[in-house]
Design a protein around this motif. Sequence first.
Motif, PDB file in Angstrom:
ATOM      1  N   SER A   1      81.969 -49.348 -13.584  1.00  0.00           N
ATOM      2  CA  SER A   1      81.713 -50.508 -12.733  1.00  0.00           C
ATOM      3  C   SER A   1      80.247 -50.912 -12.820  1.00  0.00           C
ATOM      4  O   SER A   1      79.352 -50.067 -12.855  1.00  0.00           O
ATOM      5  CB  SER A   1      82.106 -50.219 -11.286  1.00  0.00           C
ATOM      6  OG  SER A   1      81.344 -49.174 -10.763  1.00  0.00           O
ATOM      7  N   LEU A   2      80.030 -52.218 -12.881  1.00  0.00           N
ATOM      8  CA  LEU A   2      78.703 -52.789 -13.020  1.00  0.00           C
ATOM      9  C   LEU A   2      78.517 -53.862 -11.961  1.00  0.00           C
ATOM     10  O   LEU A   2      79.311 -54.809 -11.874  1.00  0.00           O
ATOM     11  CB  LEU A   2      78.538 -53.424 -14.403  1.00  0.00           C
ATOM     12  CG  LEU A   2      78.877 -52.521 -15.588  1.00  0.00           C
ATOM     13  CD1 LEU A   2      79.114 -53.340 -16.834  1.00  0.00           C
ATOM     14  CD2 LEU A   2      77.761 -51.522 -15.795  1.00  0.00           C
ATOM     15  N   ALA A   3      77.475 -53.746 -11.159  1.00  0.00           N
ATOM     16  CA  ALA A   3      77.195 -54.742 -10.129  1.00  0.00           C
ATOM     17  C   ALA A   3      76.781 -56.059 -10.778  1.00  0.00           C
ATOM     18  O   ALA A   3      76.011 -56.080 -11.740  1.00  0.00           O
ATOM     19  CB  ALA A   3      76.101 -54.247  -9.205  1.00  0.00           C
ATOM     20  N   ILE A   4      77.279 -57.152 -10.234  1.00  0.00           N
ATOM     21  CA  ILE A   4      76.882 -58.488 -10.681  1.00  0.00           C
ATOM     22  C   ILE A   4      75.696 -58.904  -9.813  1.00  0.00           C
ATOM     23  O   ILE A   4      75.816 -58.993  -8.591  1.00  0.00           O
ATOM     24  CB  ILE A   4      78.037 -59.495 -10.534  1.00  0.00           C
ATOM     25  CG1 ILE A   4      79.223 -59.069 -11.407  1.00  0.00           C
ATOM     26  CG2 ILE A   4      77.568 -60.899 -10.895  1.00  0.00           C
ATOM     27  CD1 ILE A   4      80.482 -59.888 -11.194  1.00  0.00           C
ATOM     28  N   THR A   5      74.559 -59.132 -10.436  1.00  0.00           N
ATOM     29  CA  THR A   5      73.345 -59.443  -9.675  1.00  0.00           C
ATOM     30  C   THR A   5      73.028 -60.930  -9.629  1.00  0.00           C
ATOM     31  O   THR A   5      72.063 -61.333  -9.001  1.00  0.00           O
ATOM     32  CB  THR A   5      72.141 -58.687 -10.252  1.00  0.00           C
ATOM     33  OG1 THR A   5      71.973 -59.069 -11.617  1.00  0.00           O
ATOM     34  CG2 THR A   5      72.352 -57.180 -10.159  1.00  0.00           C
ATOM     35  N   GLY A   6      73.835 -61.740 -10.286  1.00  0.00           N
ATOM     36  CA  GLY A   6      73.614 -63.183 -10.260  1.00  0.00           C
ATOM     37  C   GLY A   6      74.796 -63.893 -10.856  1.00  0.00           C
ATOM     38  O   GLY A   6      75.713 -63.265 -11.379  1.00  0.00           O
ATOM     39  N   GLY A   7      74.783 -65.206 -10.737  1.00  0.00           N
ATOM     40  CA  GLY A   7      75.867 -65.999 -11.303  1.00  0.00           C
ATOM     41  C   GLY A   7      76.175 -67.195 -10.433  1.00  0.00           C
ATOM     42  O   GLY A   7      75.482 -67.476  -9.444  1.00  0.00           O
ATOM     43  N   SER A   8      77.220 -67.882 -10.785  1.00  0.00           N
ATOM     44  CA  SER A   8      77.649 -69.060 -10.049  1.00  0.00           C
ATOM     45  C   SER A   8      78.084 -68.661  -8.643  1.00  0.00           C
ATOM     46  O   SER A   8      79.044 -67.892  -8.491  1.00  0.00           O
ATOM     47  CB  SER A   8      78.813 -69.731 -10.785  1.00  0.00           C
ATOM     48  OG  SER A   8      79.496 -70.614  -9.939  1.00  0.00           O
ATOM     49  N   PRO A   9      77.423 -69.157  -7.604  1.00  0.00           N
ATOM     50  CA  PRO A   9      77.816 -68.792  -6.235  1.00  0.00           C
ATOM     51  C   PRO A   9      79.275 -69.104  -5.922  1.00  0.00           C
ATOM     52  O   PRO A   9      79.945 -68.333  -5.243  1.00  0.00           O
ATOM     53  CB  PRO A   9      76.868 -69.601  -5.349  1.00  0.00           C
ATOM     54  CG  PRO A   9      75.698 -69.922  -6.218  1.00  0.00           C
ATOM     55  CD  PRO A   9      76.245 -70.022  -7.621  1.00  0.00           C
ATOM     56  N   GLU A  10      79.764 -70.217  -6.454  1.00  0.00           N
ATOM     57  CA  GLU A  10      81.160 -70.590  -6.194  1.00  0.00           C
ATOM     58  C   GLU A  10      82.123 -69.590  -6.831  1.00  0.00           C
ATOM     59  O   GLU A  10      83.135 -69.240  -6.244  1.00  0.00           O
ATOM     60  CB  GLU A  10      81.452 -72.012  -6.708  1.00  0.00           C
ATOM     61  CG  GLU A  10      80.655 -73.094  -6.038  1.00  0.00           C
ATOM     62  CD  GLU A  10      79.261 -73.301  -6.629  1.00  0.00           C
ATOM     63  OE1 GLU A  10      78.518 -74.109  -6.048  1.00  0.00           O
ATOM     64  OE2 GLU A  10      78.911 -72.667  -7.649  1.00  0.00           O
ATOM     65  N   PHE A  11      81.796 -69.146  -8.035  1.00  0.00           N
ATOM     66  CA  PHE A  11      82.665 -68.180  -8.712  1.00  0.00           C
ATOM     67  C   PHE A  11      82.616 -66.832  -8.020  1.00  0.00           C
ATOM     68  O   PHE A  11      83.636 -66.180  -7.819  1.00  0.00           O
ATOM     69  CB  PHE A  11      82.284 -68.045 -10.194  1.00  0.00           C
ATOM     70  CG  PHE A  11      83.273 -67.230 -10.973  1.00  0.00           C
ATOM     71  CD1 PHE A  11      84.495 -67.762 -11.334  1.00  0.00           C
ATOM     72  CD2 PHE A  11      82.995 -65.922 -11.318  1.00  0.00           C
ATOM     73  CE1 PHE A  11      85.424 -67.005 -12.039  1.00  0.00           C
ATOM     74  CE2 PHE A  11      83.922 -65.155 -12.019  1.00  0.00           C
ATOM     75  CZ  PHE A  11      85.132 -65.708 -12.383  1.00  0.00           C
ATOM     76  N   LEU A  12      81.429 -66.400  -7.639  1.00  0.00           N
ATOM     77  CA  LEU A  12      81.301 -65.123  -6.931  1.00  0.00           C
ATOM     78  C   LEU A  12      82.041 -65.159  -5.604  1.00  0.00           C
ATOM     79  O   LEU A  12      82.685 -64.170  -5.205  1.00  0.00           O
ATOM     80  CB  LEU A  12      79.830 -64.775  -6.731  1.00  0.00           C
ATOM     81  CG  LEU A  12      79.042 -64.535  -8.030  1.00  0.00           C
ATOM     82  CD1 LEU A  12      77.565 -64.357  -7.729  1.00  0.00           C
ATOM     83  CD2 LEU A  12      79.598 -63.373  -8.813  1.00  0.00           C
TER      84      LEU A  12
END
Length: 103
Positions: A84-95
């Motif tokens: 498992s890998l934490a997502i530290t950024g990205g599209s707010p809507e997708f997250l």
Amino acid sequence: MSFLVYMTVPTQEEARSIGKELVSSRLAACINIFPAVESIYRWENEVQSSHEVVLIAKTSEEKVTALTQRARELHSYDVPCILSLAITGGSPEFLSWIENETR
């Protein structure tokens, strides 16, 4: 927080089976399947290689442990690769979608 869970399995059929179970039980919002990778690894004191299938699951922090446990139950390997890998950024809507789909 959202997470990516990386797994390898021996066949595309097993990948689909695990993926469908994880999504239908809301442990993952989505599964991506990469059907053809070659893995080189040491197993039982020998360097080996095999063709495998990669699954990447998108899930919430709250579901990582349950997803990992369920994937282990469904997996055919004695020692499956499940990371498992934490997502530290990205599209707010997708997250946000990931969080909503795994409630």
